[in-house]
Design a protein around this motif. Structure first.
Motif, PDB file in Angstrom:
ATOM      1  N   PRO A 105       0.814  -1.234   0.000  1.00  0.00           N
ATOM      2  CA  PRO A 105       0.000   0.000   0.000  1.00  0.00           C
ATOM      3  C   PRO A 105       0.846   1.282   0.000  1.00  0.00           C
ATOM      4  O   PRO A 105       0.536   2.237  -0.710  1.00  0.00           O
ATOM      5  N   VAL A 106       1.911   1.285   0.843  1.00  0.00           N
ATOM      6  CA  VAL A 106       2.779   2.473   0.851  1.00  0.00           C
ATOM      7  C   VAL A 106       3.414   2.678  -0.518  1.00  0.00           C
ATOM      8  O   VAL A 106       3.535   3.810  -1.019  1.00  0.00           O
ATOM      9  N   GLY A 107       3.834   1.594  -1.160  1.00  0.00           N
ATOM     10  CA  GLY A 107       4.419   1.708  -2.493  1.00  0.00           C
ATOM     11  C   GLY A 107       3.438   2.243  -3.516  1.00  0.00           C
ATOM     12  O   GLY A 107       3.808   3.031  -4.394  1.00  0.00           O
ATOM     13  N   ARG A 108       2.160   1.811  -3.418  1.00  0.00           N
ATOM     14  CA  ARG A 108       1.155   2.347  -4.344  1.00  0.00           C
ATOM     15  C   ARG A 108       0.991   3.855  -4.162  1.00  0.00           C
ATOM     16  O   ARG A 108       0.908   4.612  -5.137  1.00  0.00           O
ATOM     17  N   VAL A 109       0.913   4.276  -2.876  1.00  0.00           N
ATOM     18  CA  VAL A 109       0.769   5.716  -2.611  1.00  0.00           C
ATOM     19  C   VAL A 109       1.980   6.481  -3.142  1.00  0.00           C
ATOM     20  O   VAL A 109       1.857   7.526  -3.793  1.00  0.00           O
ATOM     21  N   LEU A 110       3.182   5.963  -2.859  1.00  0.00           N
ATOM     22  CA  LEU A 110       4.400   6.636  -3.347  1.00  0.00           C
ATOM     23  C   LEU A 110       4.469   6.624  -4.868  1.00  0.00           C
ATOM     24  O   LEU A 110       4.970   7.583  -5.483  1.00  0.00           O
ATOM     25  N   ALA A 111       3.989   5.535  -5.481  1.00  0.00           N
ATOM     26  CA  ALA A 111       3.972   5.486  -6.949  1.00  0.00           C
ATOM     27  C   ALA A 111       3.060   6.558  -7.523  1.00  0.00           C
ATOM     28  O   ALA A 111       3.394   7.219  -8.523  1.00  0.00           O
ATOM     29  N   VAL A 112       1.870   6.723  -6.867  1.00  0.00           N
ATOM     30  CA  VAL A 112       0.955   7.785  -7.325  1.00  0.00           C
ATOM     31  C   VAL A 112       1.605   9.154  -7.186  1.00  0.00           C
ATOM     32  O   VAL A 112       1.559   9.996  -8.094  1.00  0.00           O
ATOM     33  N   VAL A 113       2.237   9.382  -6.010  1.00  0.00           N
ATOM     34  CA  VAL A 113       2.896  10.676  -5.785  1.00  0.00           C
ATOM     35  C   VAL A 113       4.022  10.893  -6.791  1.00  0.00           C
ATOM     36  O   VAL A 113       4.178  11.975  -7.389  1.00  0.00           O
ATOM     37  N   ALA A 114       4.851   9.845  -6.998  1.00  0.00           N
ATOM     38  CA  ALA A 114       5.957   9.977  -7.948  1.00  0.00           C
ATOM     39  C   ALA A 114       5.460  10.198  -9.369  1.00  0.00           C
ATOM     40  O   ALA A 114       6.025  10.996 -10.126  1.00  0.00           O
ATOM     41  N   ARG A 115       4.378   9.491  -9.730  1.00  0.00           N
ATOM     42  CA  ARG A 115       3.821   9.679 -11.070  1.00  0.00           C
ATOM     43  C   ARG A 115       3.305  11.095 -11.264  1.00  0.00           C
ATOM     44  O   ARG A 115       3.531  11.722 -12.306  1.00  0.00           O
ATOM     45  N   GLU A 116       2.622  11.611 -10.243  1.00  0.00           N
ATOM     46  CA  GLU A 116       2.103  12.963 -10.356  1.00  0.00           C
ATOM     47  C   GLU A 116       3.235  13.992 -10.388  1.00  0.00           C
ATOM     48  O   GLU A 116       3.186  14.970 -11.135  1.00  0.00           O
ATOM     49  N   VAL A 117       4.269  13.749  -9.555  1.00  0.00           N
ATOM     50  CA  VAL A 117       5.409  14.678  -9.576  1.00  0.00           C
ATOM     51  C   VAL A 117       6.094  14.649 -10.934  1.00  0.00           C
ATOM     52  O   VAL A 117       6.457  15.681 -11.511  1.00  0.00           O
ATOM     53  N   GLY A 118       6.281  13.423 -11.477  1.00  0.00           N
ATOM     54  CA  GLY A 118       6.894  13.320 -12.802  1.00  0.00           C
ATOM     55  C   GLY A 118       6.056  13.986 -13.874  1.00  0.00           C
ATOM     56  O   GLY A 118       6.575  14.695 -14.744  1.00  0.00           O
ATOM     57  N   ALA A 119       4.723  13.750 -13.821  1.00  0.00           N
ATOM     58  CA  ALA A 119       3.840  14.401 -14.788  1.00  0.00           C
ATOM     59  C   ALA A 119       3.875  15.911 -14.641  1.00  0.00           C
ATOM     60  O   ALA A 119       3.872  16.662 -15.622  1.00  0.00           O
ATOM     61  N   ALA A 120       3.928  16.376 -13.359  1.00  0.00           N
ATOM     62  CA  ALA A 120       3.982  17.824 -13.129  1.00  0.00           C
ATOM     63  C   ALA A 120       5.273  18.413 -13.693  1.00  0.00           C
ATOM     64  O   ALA A 120       5.264  19.472 -14.339  1.00  0.00           O
ATOM     65  N   PHE A 121       6.393  17.715 -13.440  1.00  0.00           N
ATOM     66  CA  PHE A 121       7.650  18.230 -13.989  1.00  0.00           C
ATOM     67  C   PHE A 121       7.675  18.173 -15.517  1.00  0.00           C
ATOM     68  O   PHE A 121       8.218  19.054 -16.175  1.00  0.00           O
ATOM     69  N   GLY A 122       7.074  17.109 -16.087  1.00  0.00           N
ATOM     70  CA  GLY A 122       7.002  17.053 -17.552  1.00  0.00           C
ATOM     71  C   GLY A 122       6.151  18.186 -18.119  1.00  0.00           C
ATOM     72  O   GLY A 122       6.534  18.850 -19.093  1.00  0.00           O
ATOM     73  N   HIS A 123       4.994  18.412 -17.494  1.00  0.00           N
ATOM     74  CA  HIS A 123       4.143  19.521 -17.925  1.00  0.00           C
ATOM     75  C   HIS A 123       4.853  20.856 -17.753  1.00  0.00           C
ATOM     76  O   HIS A 123       4.814  21.726 -18.629  1.00  0.00           O
ATOM     77  N   ALA A 124       5.537  21.010 -16.588  1.00  0.00           N
ATOM     78  CA  ALA A 124       6.276  22.252 -16.362  1.00  0.00           C
ATOM     79  C   ALA A 124       7.413  22.415 -17.364  1.00  0.00           C
ATOM     80  O   ALA A 124       7.713  23.529 -17.811  1.00  0.00           O
ATOM     81  N   TRP A 125       8.051  21.300 -17.732  1.00  0.00           N
ATOM     82  CA  TRP A 125       9.136  21.376 -18.729  1.00  0.00           C
ATOM     83  C   TRP A 125       8.605  21.839 -20.086  1.00  0.00           C
ATOM     84  O   TRP A 125       9.208  22.670 -20.760  1.00  0.00           O
ATOM     85  N   ARG A 126       7.448  21.307 -20.485  1.00  0.00           N
ATOM     86  CA  ARG A 126       6.868  21.749 -21.752  1.00  0.00           C
ATOM     87  C   ARG A 126       6.446  23.208 -21.691  1.00  0.00           C
ATOM     88  O   ARG A 126       6.701  23.993 -22.619  1.00  0.00           O
ATOM     89  N   VAL A 127       5.797  23.605 -20.588  1.00  0.00           N
ATOM     90  CA  VAL A 127       5.400  25.016 -20.436  1.00  0.00           C
ATOM     91  C   VAL A 127       6.629  25.917 -20.414  1.00  0.00           C
ATOM     92  O   VAL A 127       6.639  27.014 -20.985  1.00  0.00           O
TER      93      VAL A 127
END
Length: 295
Positions: A159-181
């Protein structure tokens, strides 16, 4: 497309993802914009250095490395070590191989068979002991280590890994979106700087050249340079004509003087008669016979 995709993803995701997405993306955008601009500048500089400096230097260093390290070792291997190895191999066959074969056949082979038979017996006994000990250790480790580790993994770490995976995925997506912007922002800043340079330097310089320097140049050309050039051409023409007239006059004077002093061919008698006829008698009765040519 990105907005529709993000809305579809938000519709299928939980509250934790939605709550984390906007703050993380905002912070990532603020952090990534200057990094992206610096990255773009470094990419341009790196491409220039790679094409103009590193690649020619690498070719030169590779050629020097081959000339200094590879070619001497290749020559040493080909012309020294290989012939030496061949010689040593043949020498080892006159001195080592035949006695070693005799020793292997008549001494080592019987001893090896005996040791192998003994070893098989020892191996069988040892295998039984090891199998029993391994079975006991296996079940002990399974009961004391594997089952508790599986329970911890299933009920805690997963369960902790799933939560961290969600957080890491969102952080990665946020950084990718920020990189494009940030790329769009960097492009806009570059275009703005180019437009600022154009309207503050290029266009004023062009306007000054077109509205000030060009008319002034034309006026200077028409009022000063062209009359000066025409006057210089006129002076040059007059000077050439004067020099030509002087040369013609000097040539004529030389011809007249030569003709008066020496005369032409067959004119000696005529010159004496003209000299007698041209004699002048002075008022005092003295004959001043001065030739007309000298007068």
């Amino acid at each position: 497309m990105d907005l529709e995709k993000s809305r579809e993803e938000q519709a299928g995701e939980g509250c934790l993802v939605v709550a984390l997405r906007m703050p993380v993306r905002s912070v990532a955008l603020v952090l990534v914009v200057p990094v992206r601009m610096v990255w773009d500048a470094l990419v341009v500089a790196g491409r220039f250095l790679n094409g103009r400096v590193f690649r020619p230097m690498g070719r030169a260093l590779a050629w020097v490395g081959r000339a200094v390290f590879v070619w001497p070792f290749v020559a040493l291997w080909r012309w020294v070590l290989v012939p030496l190895g061949v010689a040593l191999r043949w020498l080892g066959l006159v001195l080592v191989v035949v006695p070693a074969g005799w020793l292997y056949r008549w001494v080592l082979t019987p001893v090896g068979h005996a040791l192998a038979w003994c070893g098989r017996g020892v191996f069988a006994v040892t295998s039984l002991l090891v199998a029993g000990i391994a079975t006991a250790l296996y079940w002990t480790a399974r009961v004391l280590v594997v089952w508790p580790a599986a329970a911890v993994w299933r009920w805690v770490l997963a369960p902790v890994g799933r939560v961290l995976a969600v957080v890491a995925r969102e952080v990665g997506a946020a950084f990718g979106h920020a990189w494009r912007v940030a790329g769009y922002v960097s492009l806009a800043v570059g275009r703005a700087l180019a437009a600022f340079f154009r309207w503050t330097v290029v266009e004023p310089a062009r306007w000054v050249y077109r509205t000030v320097l060009t008319p002034v140049g034309h006026a200077v050309r028409d009022a000063v340079l062209r009359p000066v050039a025409n006057a210089a051409r006129g002076v040059g023409r007059i000077t050439r004509d004067t020099l030509r007239s002087v040369r013609v006059t000097a040539r004529q004077v030389r011809q007249d003087v030569r003709r008066a002093l020496l005369g032409g061919p067959g004119t000696a008698g005529k010159r004496d008669d003209q000299a007698v006829k041209g004699a002048v008698v002075s008022p005092g009765g003295r004959d001043d016979r001065i030739p007309l040519a000298k007068r």
